[in-house]
Design a protein around this motif. Structure first.
Motif, PDB file in Angstrom:
ATOM      1  N   GLY A 487       0.814  -1.204   0.000  1.00  0.00           N
ATOM      2  CA  GLY A 487       0.000   0.000   0.000  1.00  0.00           C
ATOM      3  C   GLY A 487       0.847   1.252   0.000  1.00  0.00           C
ATOM      4  N   VAL A 488       0.352   2.301  -0.665  1.00  0.00           N
ATOM      5  CA  VAL A 488       1.042   3.583  -0.763  1.00  0.00           C
ATOM      6  C   VAL A 488       0.079   4.684  -0.322  1.00  0.00           C
ATOM      7  CG1 VAL A 488       2.201   5.227  -2.291  1.00  0.00           C
ATOM      8  CG2 VAL A 488       2.464   2.775  -2.664  1.00  0.00           C
ATOM      9  N   ASN A 489       0.597   5.620   0.466  1.00  0.00           N
ATOM     10  CA  ASN A 489      -0.198   6.782   0.872  1.00  0.00           C
ATOM     11  C   ASN A 489      -0.069   7.877  -0.174  1.00  0.00           C
ATOM     12  OD1 ASN A 489      -0.425   5.270   3.190  1.00  0.00           O
ATOM     13  ND2 ASN A 489       1.108   6.446   4.312  1.00  0.00           N
ATOM     14  N   LEU A 490      -1.212   8.442  -0.590  1.00  0.00           N
ATOM     15  CA  LEU A 490      -1.224   9.576  -1.496  1.00  0.00           C
ATOM     16  C   LEU A 490      -1.679  10.818  -0.741  1.00  0.00           C
ATOM     17  CD1 LEU A 490      -2.864   8.058  -4.713  1.00  0.00           C
ATOM     18  CD2 LEU A 490      -0.436   8.240  -4.157  1.00  0.00           C
ATOM     19  N   SER A 491      -1.043  11.920  -1.022  1.00  0.00           N
ATOM     20  CA  SER A 491      -1.436  13.171  -0.381  1.00  0.00           C
ATOM     21  C   SER A 491      -2.720  13.695  -1.018  1.00  0.00           C
ATOM     22  CB  SER A 491      -0.316  14.201  -0.541  1.00  0.00           C
ATOM     23  OG  SER A 491      -0.771  15.487  -0.181  1.00  0.00           O
ATOM     24  N   PRO A 492      -3.678  14.194  -0.213  1.00  0.00           N
ATOM     25  CA  PRO A 492      -4.879  14.805  -0.807  1.00  0.00           C
ATOM     26  C   PRO A 492      -4.546  15.946  -1.759  1.00  0.00           C
ATOM     27  CG  PRO A 492      -5.201  14.440   1.546  1.00  0.00           C
ATOM     28  CD  PRO A 492      -3.748  14.155   1.256  1.00  0.00           C
ATOM     29  N   GLN A 493      -3.444  16.656  -1.492  1.00  0.00           N
ATOM     30  CA  GLN A 493      -3.077  17.758  -2.375  1.00  0.00           C
ATOM     31  C   GLN A 493      -2.667  17.249  -3.755  1.00  0.00           C
ATOM     32  OE1 GLN A 493      -2.328  17.493   0.753  1.00  0.00           O
ATOM     33  NE2 GLN A 493      -2.934  19.409   1.747  1.00  0.00           N
ATOM     34  N   SER A 494      -2.165  16.016  -3.840  1.00  0.00           N
ATOM     35  CA  SER A 494      -1.803  15.468  -5.149  1.00  0.00           C
ATOM     36  C   SER A 494      -3.037  15.279  -6.013  1.00  0.00           C
ATOM     37  CB  SER A 494      -1.075  14.134  -4.980  1.00  0.00           C
ATOM     38  OG  SER A 494       0.167  14.314  -4.325  1.00  0.00           O
ATOM     39  N   LEU A 495      -4.169  14.934  -5.385  1.00  0.00           N
ATOM     40  CA  LEU A 495      -5.402  14.757  -6.151  1.00  0.00           C
ATOM     41  C   LEU A 495      -5.836  16.068  -6.802  1.00  0.00           C
ATOM     42  CD1 LEU A 495      -7.504  12.456  -3.789  1.00  0.00           C
ATOM     43  CD2 LEU A 495      -5.892  11.815  -5.579  1.00  0.00           C
ATOM     44  N   ALA A 496      -5.483  17.183  -6.194  1.00  0.00           N
ATOM     45  CA  ALA A 496      -5.861  18.478  -6.744  1.00  0.00           C
ATOM     46  C   ALA A 496      -5.017  18.866  -7.955  1.00  0.00           C
ATOM     47  CB  ALA A 496      -5.751  19.561  -5.671  1.00  0.00           C
ATOM     48  N   ASP A 497      -3.896  18.182  -8.173  1.00  0.00           N
ATOM     49  CA  ASP A 497      -3.040  18.457  -9.330  1.00  0.00           C
ATOM     50  C   ASP A 497      -3.703  17.869 -10.575  1.00  0.00           C
ATOM     51  OD1 ASP A 497      -1.128  18.640 -11.291  1.00  0.00           O
ATOM     52  OD2 ASP A 497       0.516  17.898 -10.054  1.00  0.00           O
ATOM     53  N   PRO A 498      -4.079  18.677 -11.578  1.00  0.00           N
ATOM     54  CA  PRO A 498      -4.805  18.143 -12.742  1.00  0.00           C
ATOM     55  C   PRO A 498      -4.006  17.146 -13.565  1.00  0.00           C
ATOM     56  CG  PRO A 498      -4.146  20.433 -13.111  1.00  0.00           C
ATOM     57  CD  PRO A 498      -3.860  20.133 -11.669  1.00  0.00           C
ATOM     58  N   HIS A 499      -2.677  17.156 -13.442  1.00  0.00           N
ATOM     59  CA  HIS A 499      -1.847  16.241 -14.223  1.00  0.00           C
ATOM     60  C   HIS A 499      -1.530  14.948 -13.469  1.00  0.00           C
ATOM     61  CE1 HIS A 499      -1.297  19.560 -16.986  1.00  0.00           C
ATOM     62  NE2 HIS A 499      -0.835  20.317 -16.008  1.00  0.00           N
ATOM     63  N   PHE A 500      -1.849  14.903 -12.183  1.00  0.00           N
ATOM     64  CA  PHE A 500      -1.418  13.767 -11.375  1.00  0.00           C
ATOM     65  C   PHE A 500      -2.170  12.481 -11.725  1.00  0.00           C
ATOM     66  CE2 PHE A 500      -1.936  11.165  -7.491  1.00  0.00           C
ATOM     67  CZ  PHE A 500      -0.631  10.772  -7.333  1.00  0.00           C
ATOM     68  N   LEU A 501      -3.492  12.536 -11.774  1.00  0.00           N
ATOM     69  CA  LEU A 501      -4.274  11.317 -11.999  1.00  0.00           C
ATOM     70  C   LEU A 501      -3.987  10.683 -13.364  1.00  0.00           C
ATOM     71  CD1 LEU A 501      -7.710  12.144 -10.344  1.00  0.00           C
ATOM     72  CD2 LEU A 501      -5.820  10.787  -9.453  1.00  0.00           C
ATOM     73  N   PRO A 502      -3.911  11.438 -14.479  1.00  0.00           N
ATOM     74  CA  PRO A 502      -3.537  10.794 -15.746  1.00  0.00           C
ATOM     75  C   PRO A 502      -2.154  10.152 -15.697  1.00  0.00           C
ATOM     76  CG  PRO A 502      -4.541  12.931 -16.166  1.00  0.00           C
ATOM     77  CD  PRO A 502      -4.315  12.843 -14.685  1.00  0.00           C
ATOM     78  N   ARG A 503      -1.179  10.827 -15.055  1.00  0.00           N
ATOM     79  CA  ARG A 503       0.166  10.242 -14.924  1.00  0.00           C
ATOM     80  C   ARG A 503       0.115   8.971 -14.083  1.00  0.00           C
ATOM     81  NH1 ARG A 503       3.479  14.557 -12.041  1.00  0.00           N
ATOM     82  NH2 ARG A 503       5.079  12.920 -12.107  1.00  0.00           N
ATOM     83  N   LEU A 504      -0.657   9.026 -13.003  1.00  0.00           N
ATOM     84  CA  LEU A 504      -0.756   7.864 -12.123  1.00  0.00           C
ATOM     85  C   LEU A 504      -1.371   6.683 -12.855  1.00  0.00           C
ATOM     86  CD1 LEU A 504      -0.508   6.647  -9.271  1.00  0.00           C
ATOM     87  CD2 LEU A 504      -2.771   7.588  -8.776  1.00  0.00           C
ATOM     88  N   ARG A 505      -2.441   6.915 -13.592  1.00  0.00           N
ATOM     89  CA  ARG A 505      -3.080   5.806 -14.300  1.00  0.00           C
ATOM     90  C   ARG A 505      -2.145   5.203 -15.351  1.00  0.00           C
ATOM     91  NH1 ARG A 505      -5.532   3.700 -18.414  1.00  0.00           N
ATOM     92  NH2 ARG A 505      -7.454   2.478 -18.132  1.00  0.00           N
ATOM     93  N   ALA A 506      -1.447   6.056 -16.077  1.00  0.00           N
ATOM     94  CA  ALA A 506      -0.517   5.540 -17.093  1.00  0.00           C
ATOM     95  C   ALA A 506       0.568   4.686 -16.449  1.00  0.00           C
ATOM     96  CB  ALA A 506       0.097   6.708 -17.871  1.00  0.00           C
ATOM     97  N   ARG A 507       1.083   5.125 -15.309  1.00  0.00           N
ATOM     98  CA  ARG A 507       2.146   4.349 -14.650  1.00  0.00           C
ATOM     99  C   ARG A 507       1.613   3.028 -14.112  1.00  0.00           C
ATOM    100  NH1 ARG A 507       5.093   1.354 -13.559  1.00  0.00           N
ATOM    101  NH2 ARG A 507       7.083   1.416 -12.439  1.00  0.00           N
ATOM    102  N   VAL A 508       0.434   3.068 -13.533  1.00  0.00           N
ATOM    103  CA  VAL A 508      -0.139   1.835 -12.987  1.00  0.00           C
ATOM    104  C   VAL A 508      -0.513   0.872 -14.116  1.00  0.00           C
ATOM    105  CG1 VAL A 508      -2.090   0.904 -11.699  1.00  0.00           C
ATOM    106  CG2 VAL A 508      -0.944   2.966 -10.887  1.00  0.00           C
ATOM    107  N   ALA A 509      -1.085   1.399 -15.201  1.00  0.00           N
ATOM    108  CA  ALA A 509      -1.457   0.536 -16.326  1.00  0.00           C
ATOM    109  C   ALA A 509      -0.236  -0.143 -16.927  1.00  0.00           C
ATOM    110  CB  ALA A 509      -2.192   1.354 -17.385  1.00  0.00           C
ATOM    111  N   ALA A 510       0.906   0.555 -16.936  1.00  0.00           N
ATOM    112  CA  ALA A 510       2.126  -0.031 -17.485  1.00  0.00           C
ATOM    113  C   ALA A 510       2.676  -1.153 -16.621  1.00  0.00           C
ATOM    114  CB  ALA A 510       3.194   1.058 -17.663  1.00  0.00           C
ATOM    115  N   ALA A 511       2.221  -1.251 -15.362  1.00  0.00           N
ATOM    116  CA  ALA A 511       2.743  -2.279 -14.452  1.00  0.00           C
ATOM    117  C   ALA A 511       2.101  -3.641 -14.673  1.00  0.00           C
ATOM    118  CB  ALA A 511       2.538  -1.842 -12.998  1.00  0.00           C
ATOM    119  N   GLY A 512       1.028  -3.716 -15.466  1.00  0.00           N
ATOM    120  CA  GLY A 512       0.405  -5.004 -15.749  1.00  0.00           C
ATOM    121  C   GLY A 512      -0.229  -5.636 -14.526  1.00  0.00           C
ATOM    122  N   GLU A 513       0.069  -6.911 -14.296  1.00  0.00           N
ATOM    123  CA  GLU A 513      -0.543  -7.654 -13.196  1.00  0.00           C
ATOM    124  C   GLU A 513      -0.139  -7.119 -11.826  1.00  0.00           C
ATOM    125  OE1 GLU A 513      -2.856 -10.068 -13.210  1.00  0.00           O
ATOM    126  OE2 GLU A 513      -3.027  -9.572 -15.330  1.00  0.00           O
TER     127      GLU A 513
END
Length: 633
Positions: A487-513
């Motif tokens: 598990g990883v803790n995310l800062s609530p302020q990171s959610l407010a960054d408009p570029h954070f969620l797309p970057r996060l999804r791309a990185r997680v999707a690249a990790a596969g299983e």
């Protein structure tokens, strides 16, 4: 096959069948009309020619001449005169090719009019029978071009019908998609209502689902009110509404022990002097009102200062406030003292004193409170409305924000980062996942600093989302190596960054299983500060198998509406609410109610930072799914 596809097949099939049927019916009707007209023409021409031949008095030469003349001047396929004995007396035939008409059309749509038949006689003597057939090639040409025009018209009407059908199906698809989205939301533990569609059948479905969602919301709203009432009983002072001494101490201990706590904090103690004398002079009711006014001042945020982490009443006359170090202590205490002076203004011989003491992570609570009490005693000895500061460095952070930014960027670029795993186990001791708070080596060769040391500066310099991305990447790499859930803790302020969620999804999707073993958790305050971003986080990552939850929860569980809509997977209750659980029946009742409420919407419930093994039986009895902390390590 989907319902929309079936509807489309039905519509297109109906249009094709109707168009083809209308064209075929029109063609066959036109052919019949042409055959009738040609048959009537054949009969009329045969009667006219037979009358003319009867005037030739049976002369064979004249008969043949008349027939040849008629054949050459008209459009005939054949003219034949058959004698009374069955012998062909005269015959003329011609084959005219059908131009500009496909051969298959001639074969499939033949035109066979009846031959015209008339009797040829010489007075009372019968000479023979005349058979006449007109050419049908021209009829085929007319029939072909009329068929082409009818096909084009039918095609145009079919396209128009398909367009109307498309609009109708799109409207139906929108209504059906809304119903399907609501059903999918229910499977994801998101209880959302929808606008009722216009289609009666879908409206009944939507009404039933909305009614169910409404009942679930109503049930959990009632349950959340009960839980919130129990929370107040378990944590709040009855008179002022502030945290009572036990809860304040639990919060203080939790903040000092958290990896991602507020870091440098300060505890401010406020004492109302001579409370017994004040109560005797003002009376019980006015004294209670005074205490509530003081509590209101301490619970509010000072201009330029974030809201206090917690404000509590330690005893009858003593109050305590835990503040993050966003403002220098002297500026904070002067602002608080000015507001307190306003509260007691006009009341004779009513005064307060104040102290501020610096808090550092892992400092023993007893030692901290002893220092704060001594500082308050010094302030009281100095006289009314005095304040004493103890153990607080008034100087700003060395180098300022630019130096912190450079240090953080250098640390991330050099990958001087590491996670410290803490296991989360269930009642049988089975590992559910590992919490992995991030530690940074801000100085090369120096110690690995916990989040409480660098997180405030990361947030202030706008690098919180970059640090969170580095933590996610590090944990995904570790998961890919040993396939252990983390598990990883995310800062609530990171959610407010408009570029954070797309970057996060791309990185997680690249990790596969490896993504299916990733647990992401956000502080409970995100429910109120960034609810839309929290919803988006769940929407983007849950299809990838990531589990999303809240950490440090407990204070805002009354916001059950947001919990129902976010589609979370789990909640981690803060240790503040479970410390000393074994000896506190009120807290045990609150915990059982909270766990039952959260389980009711399909959420797993964990407890973080459990220190006393004596609290574990009460936690398991309340239905908690797992715990972390020294008690299980």
């Amino acid at each position: 096959m989907s319902l929309i596809r079936q509807v489309w097949i039905l519509i297109m099939g109906t249009i094709v069948l109707a168009s083809a049927g209308s064209v075929l019916m029109s063609v066959w009707t036109a052919r019949g009309s042409l055959e009738t007209q040609l048959s009537m023409k054949n009969n009329d021409n045969a009667q006219t020619l037979a009358l003319s031949l009867s005037q030739q008095r049976g002369d064979a030469a004249l008969l043949e001449l008349a027939i040849a003349s008629q054949f050459d001047t008209g459009h005939y396929q054949s003219i034949r005169l058959v004698g009374a004995d069955g012998r062909v007396l005269v015959e003329r035939t011609a084959q005219v090719a059908v131009r500009d008409v496909p051969a298959w059309f001639v074969d499939q749509v033949p035109v066979h009019p009846r031959a015209g038949v008339a009797q040829v006689s010489n007075g009372w003597n019968q000479i023979g029978t005349l058979e006449l057939r007109s050419q049908s090639a021209f009829a085929h040409a007319d029939l072909w071009w009329s068929s082409v025009r009818m096909t084009l018209w039918a095609l145009g009407v079919g396209v128009l019908a398909a367009l109307i059908g498309h609009l109708a199906v799109r409207r139906l698809r929108g209504q059906l998609d809304a119903v399907v989205d609501q059903a999918e939301a229910l499977t994801q533990r998101r209880f959302v209502s929808m606008a009722e569609p216009a289609t009666p059948e879908l409206r009944r479905v939507a009404q039933a689902m909305n009614m169910m969602v409404g009942r679930v919301n109503q049930f959990f709203q009632e349950q959340s009110r009960q839980v919130d009432q129990l929370r107040r009983q378990a944590s709040c002072d009855a008179l002022t509404g502030l945290a009572h001494r036990g809860h304040f101490m639990a919060v203080l201990e939790s903040e000092l022990g958290r990896e991602d706590g507020a870091g440098e904090t300060q505890i401010v103690l406020v004492r109302l002097l001579a409370l017994a004398d004040v109560n005797r002079r003002l009376g019980h009711l006015r004294t209670d009102e005074l205490l509530r006014s003081i509590a209101a001042v301490l619970a509010e945020a000072v201009p330029g200062q974030p809201a206090p982490l917690v404000a509590g009443r330690l005893n009858g006359s003593d109050f305590a406030v835990l503040h993050p170090r966003a403002l220098p202590a002297r500026e904070l205490t002067e602002a608080l003292m000015q507001r307190l002076r306003t509260v007691v203004e006009g009341l004779d011989d009513v005064a307060v004193v104040m102290s501020a003491t610096g808090c550092h992570r892992d400092r023993p609570v007893a030692e901290l409170l002893a220092t704060a009490d001594r500082a308050l005693a010094v302030a009281e000895a100095a006289g009314p409305f005095r304040c004493h500061l103890d153990g607080i460095d008034e100087a700003p952070v060395q180098g300022g924000e630019d130096a912190w930014r450079r240090a953080l960027l250098d640390t991330l670029m050099a990958a001087r980062i590491q996670v410290q795993p803490y296991p989360v186990r269930d009642a049988r001791g089975v590992l559910l996942h590992q919490e992995c708070p991030l530690r940074l080596q801000l100085v090369e060769g120096g110690p690995l600093e916990p989040a409480s040391r660098w997180l405030p500066m990361a947030l202030r310099t706008g690098l919180g989302s970059d640090v969170d991305m580095a933590a996610v990447a590090l944990v995904l790499t570790a998961i890919g190596a040993d396939h252990q859930p983390r598990g990883v803790n995310l800062s609530p302020q990171s959610l407010a960054d408009p570029h954070f969620l797309p970057r996060l999804r791309a990185r997680v999707a690249a990790a596969g299983e490896a993504a299916r073993l990733l647990w992401l958790e956000v502080d409970e305050m995100a429910l109120q500060r960034h609810p839309e971003s929290l919803d988006e986080l769940c929407r983007l990552l849950r299809p990838l198998g990531v589990r999303v939850g809240l950490e440090h929860a407990g204070d805002r569980l009354a916001a059950i509406g947001r919990l129902l809509e976010a589609g979370l997977d789990y909640v981690k209750l803060a240790s503040t609410w479970t410390a000393g659980l074994a000896g506190d029946e009120t807290r045990r009742l609150w915990l059982r109610s909270s766990v039952g409420m959260l389980h009711g919407v399909g959420l797993q419930v964990f407890v973080e930072g459990v220190r006393d093994p004596a609290d574990l039986p009460a936690l398991w009895a309340a239905g908690v799914d797992g715990v972390t902390g020294p008690a299980i390590r």
